[in-house]
Design a protein around this motif. Structure first.
Motif, short mmCIF file in Angstrom:
data_model
loop_
_atom_site.label_atom_id
_atom_site.label_comp_id
_atom_site.label_asym_id
_atom_site.label_seq_id
_atom_site.Cartn_x
_atom_site.Cartn_y
_atom_site.Cartn_z
N GLN A 99 36.06 -64.95 -14.94
CA GLN A 99 36.07 -66.33 -14.44
C GLN A 99 36.22 -67.29 -15.61
O GLN A 99 35.51 -67.16 -16.61
CB GLN A 99 34.77 -66.66 -13.67
CG GLN A 99 34.73 -68.07 -13.12
CD GLN A 99 33.44 -68.35 -12.37
OE1 GLN A 99 32.71 -67.43 -12.02
NE2 GLN A 99 33.17 -69.61 -12.14
N SER A 136 36.64 -71.50 -16.69
CA SER A 136 36.37 -72.86 -16.18
C SER A 136 36.54 -73.89 -17.29
O SER A 136 36.35 -73.58 -18.48
CB SER A 136 34.96 -72.96 -15.59
OG SER A 136 33.99 -72.76 -16.60
N THR A 148 38.04 -77.56 -13.34
CA THR A 148 38.85 -76.53 -12.71
C THR A 148 38.30 -75.17 -13.07
O THR A 148 37.68 -74.99 -14.12
CB THR A 148 40.32 -76.65 -13.19
OG1 THR A 148 41.10 -75.62 -12.58
CG2 THR A 148 40.44 -76.52 -14.69
N SER A 185 39.09 -70.68 -12.38
CA SER A 185 40.01 -69.66 -11.86
C SER A 185 39.57 -68.30 -12.38
O SER A 185 38.88 -68.20 -13.40
CB SER A 185 41.45 -69.95 -12.31
OG SER A 185 42.33 -68.92 -11.90
N GLY A 189 45.84 -69.17 -14.31
CA GLY A 189 45.69 -69.98 -13.10
C GLY A 189 44.64 -71.05 -13.21
O GLY A 189 44.25 -71.64 -12.21
N LEU A 190 44.17 -71.31 -14.47
CA LEU A 190 43.07 -72.26 -14.64
C LEU A 190 43.44 -73.66 -14.17
O LEU A 190 42.62 -74.38 -13.58
CB LEU A 190 42.64 -72.28 -16.12
CG LEU A 190 41.41 -73.09 -16.45
CD1 LEU A 190 40.18 -72.59 -15.69
CD2 LEU A 190 41.13 -73.06 -17.95
N SER A 194 42.62 -75.14 -7.81
CA SER A 194 41.56 -74.63 -8.69
C SER A 194 40.51 -75.68 -9.03
O SER A 194 39.63 -75.43 -9.85
CB SER A 194 42.17 -74.10 -9.99
OG SER A 194 42.83 -75.16 -10.71
#
Length: 485
Positions: A133, A135, A327, A329, A334-335, A340
């Protein structure tokens, strides 16, 4: 309500609460304590020639001697006490900056990554899984809404402490100017006393040699020789004593300057007759409020008064906010992709219910501190009043004493001349000559001592009335500070 509208409503609510937070303060309304001194300083009418307020008479105008002016300027550049006072201002300003920062939220950016492996026996699929994960967020944490003025009161207290340290530096500056002047004048007087003792020693030595010659010729007795030798040894002891005082004066002046005294700035004997700008004799006690030490005591009182507001606010609820937007992801690529976005809004309310009397005790301490500052402020005014009143009372007395000492010196000089003449004609014995010489020497020393006391009195009165801050008139950088105060 749509998902996009929620952050906007949260931001609007935050702005509204922040606005309300700046509109309240529980600090007591400040009223300056009445001055516990008589309304008038001195009983004589004001000097017609002294129309400028003493606090506005620059030290270059008051001290007209160029050497003394240069010494004062040298001390203002190098004195360590003044340097410490200036650094204390910088420290107080830093503490105020720390306290003022609490009035606004501290915004920060955070980014993070989290990777975790779950073994197969803990997973329903029976296979080990690695989850990741990522962020990136922008937000603030635990920002207090100052609804009851706690933060505002603490900030006001810190600001008043800054002003108090500025007044402390001003007091150090004023005191340094007067100390340099008084030390320089004392050095001048001791140099004059030393020169007078040296001249007396030379004169008495000549008298001793003459008396010894008369004794050899049978004209004078051995008693006359011993009496003459007594006056010589007395003068020699005075020369040594004043030499030591001159060295002590030099060391004291050097400490004030923070550097060795330049030889060209040493005082001459003419400095013992130096006069200064006339100062008023009758004034309202309100001029004491211009003294920096009195202003410093009032700033301390204002700071204590503001602290009471913070102590009172501790009895009421405290609301703090933590909010962020960003955001997240499961993959780094894909952050910042579509969908997101994340946000959080966490308000917290804290209300003291039972704190073992801590808040009440803190309020009691704050109120006691305020009362202590009131007493300290009143005492500073009383001390200032006494200093000015004593200087005013001594001024007229010293003027009369100096006039009497000058008359005494003239009479003693005349008596010494007549006694010497009568002795040479055989009318009086040598004892009358010695008595006349001792009386003249004592009168000359007394005149120098009284003249110094009169000069130091003028310097003390100038400082006691708040003079010595500006160089000529109010300086450009002092005016904004005065307006800010």
């Amino acid at each position: 309500m749509t998902t996009r509208s929620r952050p906007r409503l949260a931001a609007a609510a935050l702005a509204a609460l922040a606005f309300l937070g700046g509109c309240a303060s529980l600090a007591p309304d400040y009223q300056r304590p009445a001055a516990p001194v008589p309304a008038q300083l001195g009983t004589a009418p004001a000097d017609a020639s002294a129309t400028t307020p003493v606090a506005d008479i620059g030290w270059q105008s008051f001290f007209a001697d160029e050497r003394l002016q240069r010494l004062i300027a040298l001390a203002l550049d190098n004195n360590r006490d003044l340097r410490i006072a200036a650094l204390n201002i910088e420290r107080a300003r830093g503490l105020y900056g720390v306290q003022a920062a609490d009035a606004l939220p501290s915004v920060g950016v955070a980014g993070g990554a989290n990777a975790q492996r779950i073994p197969g026996d803990l997973n329903t699929s029976g296979q080990s899984v690695v989850s990741r994960q990522y962020s990136a967020t922008l937000g603030f944490s635990a920002y207090e809404l100052d609804l009851f003025g706690r933060v505002r009161s603490l900030r006001e207290s810190a600001q008043q402490q800054v002003f108090a340290t500025e007044e402390a530096r001003r007091a150090t500056h004023v005191s340094l100017v007067s100390q340099v002047a008084a030390s320089w004048l004392t050095l001048a007087a001791d140099l004059a006393r030393q020169q007078l003792a040296q001249a007396t020693l030379k004169s008495q030595s000549d008298t001793l040699r003459l008396t010894e010659r008369r004794f050899e010729l049978g004209v004078s007795s051995d008693l006359d020789v011993q009496r003459a030798r007594t006056t010589v040894e007395t003068a020699r002891a005075d020369v040594a004593r004043f030499a030591g005082q001159v060295q002590a004066d030099l060391q004291a002046l050097q400490l004030l300057l923070g550097t060795p005294v330049p030889p060209e700035l040493m005082p001459g004997t003419e400095a013992t007759a130096l006069a200064f700008t006339p100062l008023p004799a009758g004034l309202s006690s309100e001029v004491l409020l211009q003294r920096p030490d009195v202003a410093q005591a009032e700033r301390d009182l204002l700071a204590a008064n503001a602290t009471i507001g913070a102590a009172r606010a501790a009895f009421f609820p405290r609301i703090s906010l933590t909010a962020s937007i960003g955001t997240a992801s499961s993959s780094l690529s894909g952050l910042f992709g579509s969908g997101s976005g994340i946000w959080s809004f966490v308000p917290q309310l804290a209300l003291p219910i039972f704190d073992q009397g801590r808040n009440r005790a803190n309020l009691q301490v704050a109120q006691a501190d305020r009362d202590i500052r009131v007493a300290a402020y009143e005492r500073s005014i009383q001390a200032a009043f006494r200093e000015v009143a004593d200087a005013l009372a001594q001024r007229q007395s010293l003027a009369e004493q100096l006039a009497a000492q000058r008359a005494l010196e003239d009479a003693a000089a005349r008596a010494q001349f007549l006694s010497q003449a009568r002795f040479e004609r055989g009318v009086d014995d040598f004892l009358s000559v010695l008595d006349a010489q001792r009386s003249l020497y004592a009168a000359q020393q007394g005149r120098l001592t009284t003249a110094l006391a009169q000069q130091v009195n003028a310097v003390t009165l100038y400082k006691a009335l708040g003079g010595g801050w500006a160089a000529t008139t109010r300086t450009a950088d002092a005016a904004p500070a005065a307006a800010q105060r």
